[in-house]
Scaffold this motif. Sequence first.
Motif, mmCIF file in Angstrom:
data_model
loop_
_atom_site.group_PDB
_atom_site.id
_atom_site.type_symbol
_atom_site.label_atom_id
_atom_site.label_comp_id
_atom_site.label_asym_id
_atom_site.label_seq_id
_atom_site.Cartn_x
_atom_site.Cartn_y
_atom_site.Cartn_z
ATOM 1 N N VAL A 19 0.793 -1.236 0.000
ATOM 2 C CA VAL A 19 0.000 0.000 0.000
ATOM 3 C C VAL A 19 0.822 1.281 0.000
ATOM 4 C CG1 VAL A 19 -2.184 -0.849 0.923
ATOM 5 C CG2 VAL A 19 -0.362 -0.227 2.489
ATOM 6 N N VAL A 20 2.069 1.209 0.464
ATOM 7 C CA VAL A 20 2.872 2.430 0.541
ATOM 8 C C VAL A 20 3.957 2.403 -0.522
ATOM 9 C CG1 VAL A 20 4.110 3.996 2.065
ATOM 10 C CG2 VAL A 20 2.509 2.362 3.025
ATOM 11 N N ARG A 95 -9.329 -2.455 6.040
ATOM 12 C CA ARG A 95 -8.296 -3.469 6.204
ATOM 13 C C ARG A 95 -7.491 -3.272 7.486
ATOM 14 N NH1 ARG A 95 -6.854 -6.056 1.340
ATOM 15 N NH2 ARG A 95 -4.751 -6.286 2.170
ATOM 16 N N GLY A 96 -7.560 -2.087 8.047
ATOM 17 C CA GLY A 96 -6.814 -1.831 9.286
ATOM 18 C C GLY A 96 -5.325 -1.962 9.099
ATOM 19 N N GLU A 97 -4.833 -1.586 7.922
ATOM 20 C CA GLU A 97 -3.420 -1.799 7.647
ATOM 21 C C GLU A 97 -2.622 -0.532 7.388
ATOM 22 O OE1 GLU A 97 -2.368 -6.061 6.205
ATOM 23 O OE2 GLU A 97 -3.212 -4.910 4.541
ATOM 24 N N HIS A 303 -8.040 -5.844 -4.228
ATOM 25 C CA HIS A 303 -6.628 -5.495 -4.198
ATOM 26 C C HIS A 303 -6.383 -4.553 -3.011
ATOM 27 C CE1 HIS A 303 -2.898 -3.526 -5.534
ATOM 28 N NE2 HIS A 303 -2.658 -4.704 -6.088
ATOM 29 N N PRO A 304 -5.188 -4.635 -2.367
ATOM 30 C CA PRO A 304 -4.941 -3.790 -1.188
ATOM 31 C C PRO A 304 -5.131 -2.296 -1.442
ATOM 32 C CG PRO A 304 -3.200 -5.423 -1.408
ATOM 33 C CD PRO A 304 -4.073 -5.561 -2.614
ATOM 34 N N THR A 305 -4.814 -1.819 -2.639
ATOM 35 C CA THR A 305 -4.962 -0.388 -2.878
ATOM 36 C C THR A 305 -6.406 -0.026 -3.230
ATOM 37 O OG1 THR A 305 -4.478 -0.597 -5.219
ATOM 38 C CG2 THR A 305 -2.617 -0.163 -3.760
#
Length: 342
Positions: A19-20, A95-97, A303-305
């Motif tokens: 994500v980053v 997602r709490g991520e 997808h995470p993003t």
Amino acid sequence: MPIQILPPQLANQIAAGEVVERPASVVKELVENSLDAGANNIRIDIENGGATLIRIRDNGLGIAKDELALALARHATSKITSIDDLEAILSFGFRGEALASISSVSRLTLTSRTAEQNEAWQVFVQGRDQEHTIRPASHPVGTSVEVANLFFNTPARRKFLRTDKTEFAHIDEVIRRIALAKPHIVLTLTHNGKIIRQYKSAVNDQQKLKRVAAICGDDFVQHALQIDWKHDDLHLSGWVATPQSTRAQNDLNYCYINGRMVKDKVINHAIRQAYAEHLGAEQYPAFVLFLDLNPNDVDVNVHPTKHEVRFHQARLIHDFVCQGIANALLSAEQFDFSQSKE
Ligand code: ADP
Ligand code: MG
């Protein structure tokens, strides 16, 4: 090597890779958190393209003192409690991520105050070192997140940062996308102490159009057709360029599903099909489109993003979008025709 469970910080750093990617992804995650917290005024301060400092300050609900540390933990979220919640999700996050990932690759200070508290509290974490102390701070109701020295402990990632100018341009684009989708939110973006963008709250149609013009240009607004197309639970709204004002580059295409900016193949195909006869090989339509539908009918956890979604009834959505746009283009043509007869 024997199999081992990764220490939490290492797991967070690996997850951060998803994500980053760059300062702009940090800005996106943090501003989305502010929106989820009900903020209507968000200030984004950037220094050196975000490499040294990213600060987001909002007037949202805030985080209670005893939840500050938890907010930084992985898989810690206030937005869902069950898989059923996920199926009907309308918040950006779930997602709490983000905070766990960002804090694992930066020096992060989280300051917040809820309306119930008389004072604000602050927690500071620095990369691998998950030790944190909570101390009193001064802050109005709302939250500030300060991310300093992004990737200071992941040199491989830091190497991929481009010039300050390029990184800032990506941040600017993230803010434009949010500014288009949330016209009523006041957004201020600064770079090295200078105000670069200031979006005032847009409530009525005229103010909204002004914001679209500020972001997409007067030219787009002057030649755009307004869309307002409904069928059952589906609603398509926004603006598309007239067939005469298509572009040589695919650089003005904003598509939102339930307020979330996405790049979706089904929708893109539907748009191209609607324009089919008007588009040459190297021509692209320009559009700002909002598709709203029952959140149960679309899966955002692909997808995470969260740039991708999956529709449960892709064909139906495709045809609905295609018809909505084709209809707008057709009425524009008829209008042109009646004009030219005079
Ligand atoms: P997610 O957004 O997926 O829940 P995050 O890691 O981004 O995960 O944030 C964790 C939690 O911290 C959120 O669920 C929310 O409760 C809280 N939080 C984060 N940012 C803010 C903010 N700006 N205002 C209020 N609460 C916030
Ligand atoms: Mg979040």
